[in-house]
Write a protein that holds these residues in place. Structure first.
Motif, PDB file in Angstrom:
ATOM      1  N   LYS A  25       0.876  -1.421  -0.160  1.00  0.00           N
ATOM      2  CA  LYS A  25       0.072  -0.260  -0.739  1.00  0.00           C
ATOM      3  C   LYS A  25       1.441   0.716  -0.054  1.00  0.00           C
ATOM      4  N   PRO A  28       2.969   2.138  -4.473  1.00  0.00           N
ATOM      5  CA  PRO A  28       1.360   2.740  -5.471  1.00  0.00           C
ATOM      6  C   PRO A  28       1.867   1.492  -6.455  1.00  0.00           C
ATOM      7  N   CYS A  29       3.085   1.187  -6.657  1.00  0.00           N
ATOM      8  CA  CYS A  29       4.011   0.523  -8.323  1.00  0.00           C
ATOM      9  C   CYS A  29       4.415  -0.258  -7.677  1.00  0.00           C
ATOM     10  N   TRP A 167       2.240  10.640  -4.256  1.00  0.00           N
ATOM     11  CA  TRP A 167       2.438   9.787  -3.170  1.00  0.00           C
ATOM     12  C   TRP A 167       0.682  10.269  -2.073  1.00  0.00           C
ATOM     13  N   LYS A 170      -2.154   8.612  -2.964  1.00  0.00           N
ATOM     14  CA  LYS A 170      -2.458   7.433  -3.285  1.00  0.00           C
ATOM     15  C   LYS A 170      -2.639   6.153  -1.522  1.00  0.00           C
ATOM     16  N   ILE A 171      -1.850   7.148  -1.284  1.00  0.00           N
ATOM     17  CA  ILE A 171      -1.071   6.098   0.169  1.00  0.00           C
ATOM     18  C   ILE A 171      -3.247   6.098   1.110  1.00  0.00           C
ATOM     19  N   SER A 174      -5.452   4.233  -0.273  1.00  0.00           N
ATOM     20  CA  SER A 174      -5.159   2.446   0.146  1.00  0.00           C
ATOM     21  C   SER A 174      -5.643   2.259   0.892  1.00  0.00           C
TER      22      SER A 174
END
Length: 228
Positions: A25, A28-29, A167, A170-171, A174
């Motif tokens: 998580k 992201p990649c 970042w 995205k987190i 997540s």
């Protein structure tokens, strides 16, 4: 051991029980970040010697072990708690060695076919990074390779702000708990990232050939170098 390294050790000892669970998580990649390095590793021998610096829980090394079950792997990390999880992961495998130490100063007594690292070297100062790349080069057999899956600093403040914004977005989406996200933010205070081009230059200066950034996703990168 300096203050920064002590702080890194404390934070990762503290986070060790949750590290693997959170990593997918927090990266992201994640799938590409680990599958791309594995695609670069191609040895004719069935038992390559591998060193994982800043090995943590042994996650990266475990993927190498899946590809080369007979590999002789040495794991080194500052964190006793992280290394305890590595020992559990590779329990019963006599071809895995464990070293709890600072890899920037530890004296290794043998060369390796492959040296890997994942999300560790960005905690070092730039001077330490350059010295480490020299050390890694000296520890490789001829035709050995070095793969560093890590994070780099944006080459301008604006680019760095784009990396951070992506970042965080995205987190925070997540599914991680608020306290887990906050702990991740606090760990970024330990980062001492350097720009991508600087690190490519340092690898070349250390003697590596075919130096390249094989993969890049915002500030997540996979760096490659080979020793002739």
């Amino acid at each position: 051991m300096n203050h920064i390294k002590n702080h890194v050790k404390e934070k990762f000892n503290e986070n060790a029980p949750h590290y693997d669970q959170q990593r997918r998580k927090l990266i992201p990649c994640f799938d590409d970040f680990y599958s791309v390095p594995l695609s670069l590793i191609n040895f004719e021998k069935e038992q390559p010697s591998v060193l994982d610096i800043g090995a943590g829980t042994g996650l990266f090394a475990s993927f190498v072990k899946e590809k080369y079950p007979g590999a002789h792997i040495t794991l080194i990390d500052l964190s006793e708690n992280m290394m305890a999880l590595s020992k559990e992961r590779f329990k019963g495998d006599p071809q895995v060695d464990y070293v709890i130490a600072d890899y920037t100063v530890h004296e290794f007594n043998k060369p390796f076919d492959l040296i890997i690292s994942s999300l560790s070297i960005h905690h070092l100062t730039d001077t330490e990074k350059r010295k480490l790349y020299d050390k890694v080069f000296s520890l490789l057999h001829p035709n050995g390779i070095f793969i560093n899956a890590d994070q780099v600093l944006g080459h301008t403040p604006f680019i760095e702000s784009l990396y951070k914004r992506d970042w965080k977005h995205k987190i925070e989406a997540s599914g991680l708990k608020a306290e887990e996200i906050q702990a991740a933010y606090e760990r970024t205070n330990l980062d001492q990232m350097a720009p991508l081009q600087d690190q490519l230059d340092w690898l070349q200066a250390s003697g590596f050939v075919d130096v390249d950034c094989i993969y890049k996703y915002f500030n997540f990168v996979v760096l490659f170098g080979r020793k002739l």
